[in-house]
Design an enzyme around this catalytic site. Sequence first.
Site, short mmCIF file in Angstrom:
data_model
loop_
_atom_site.label_atom_id
_atom_site.label_comp_id
_atom_site.label_asym_id
_atom_site.label_seq_id
_atom_site.Cartn_x
_atom_site.Cartn_y
_atom_site.Cartn_z
N LYS A 52 24.52 1.71 34.54
CA LYS A 52 25.72 1.10 33.96
C LYS A 52 25.34 -0.18 33.21
O LYS A 52 25.77 -0.40 32.08
CB LYS A 52 26.74 0.78 35.08
CG LYS A 52 27.41 2.02 35.65
CD LYS A 52 28.26 1.73 36.90
CE LYS A 52 28.83 3.06 37.43
NZ LYS A 52 29.59 2.94 38.68
N GLN A 96 30.89 -0.77 43.62
CA GLN A 96 30.20 0.51 43.63
C GLN A 96 30.44 1.23 44.96
O GLN A 96 30.34 0.63 46.03
CB GLN A 96 28.70 0.29 43.39
CG GLN A 96 27.89 1.56 43.25
CD GLN A 96 28.23 2.38 42.00
OE1 GLN A 96 28.70 1.84 41.01
NE2 GLN A 96 28.01 3.67 42.06
N ASP A 119 37.60 0.86 36.92
CA ASP A 119 37.42 2.13 37.62
C ASP A 119 38.73 2.90 37.72
O ASP A 119 38.74 4.06 38.13
CB ASP A 119 36.96 1.86 39.06
CG ASP A 119 35.52 2.25 39.31
OD1 ASP A 119 34.99 3.07 38.53
OD2 ASP A 119 34.94 1.74 40.28
#
Length: 286
Positions: A52, A96, A119
């Site tokens: 990422k 994460q 997200d």
Amino acid sequence: MTRVLYARPIKESLHLNLKSTVQKLKSNGVTPWLRVALVGDDPASQIYTKNKKKFIEGLGGKCDIVHIEEDITEQSFKAKIKSLSSEKGVHGFLIQLPLPKQLSHLDVGNLIPPSLDVDGLNSLNMGELLKGDMKGNFSCACTPKGIVTLLDYYDIPISGKNICIIGRSLIVGKPLSALLTNRSGTVTLCHSKTENLQYHTSNADIIIVAIGSPKFLKTHHLNPSKNQTIIDVGINKSKEGKLFGDVDFENVKESVAAITPVPGGVGPLTILSLAQNLLQAAEKTL
Ligand code: GUN
């Protein structure tokens, strides 16, 4: 002849556009900044977060990965997230997953302000998705968004088609079912308690597998007369370190019209969607 649906041409075709959006933002004094909270040292999560960071930095953006100790208490974790996500200049923030056991029950999306939730896991963003905000003025979960990008790029129709999703996770199956419903697909969301899965898969034009079970989908689930498209969301690692998906690629590939590979299919598009969500969040601050 089976079409293999690679992510690479999609990434290449959108890269310039994303880069020029970053340049425009920078010329307005805004450098898009993604902050990632990484708890513990799960090897897969370390690779995903590194990828990422590499992608965001490659576009000219900023990305920092904040490492948090594995055994942090719930209280300290919540305080840490609050402080990390309230720093001025951060446009996107993500935690994460998966989290260690003592934190795994937490509703992580709601620990993050909706405007930073790249997200798409905050209740507000999930709610907008469910309401069908077709203007896309919110962050949509990255993997579902990437799958729709892939279907669109390869001209695979969604509207009116029977779409069978296997897996009802909050991060893939549930938001994907809403996204595809908004695009007028006829969605069946299957899971571990589904009776006669084969009935649903054999009736589908598109089958999307996201259950984390290596090589789960095989020819007996399929209906070759339907020219089916198979989307494999799984990333599983063998003892030898080889990556493979939730679909038994070699077993099914001759029986379908199109299929995504693992690696090189859905995975890279998740990161692409993350970058799109980040740039959208940064643009809103102009
Ligand atoms: N772990 C695996 N996929 C994802 C994702 O899309 N977002 C986050 N936060 N964690 C993940």
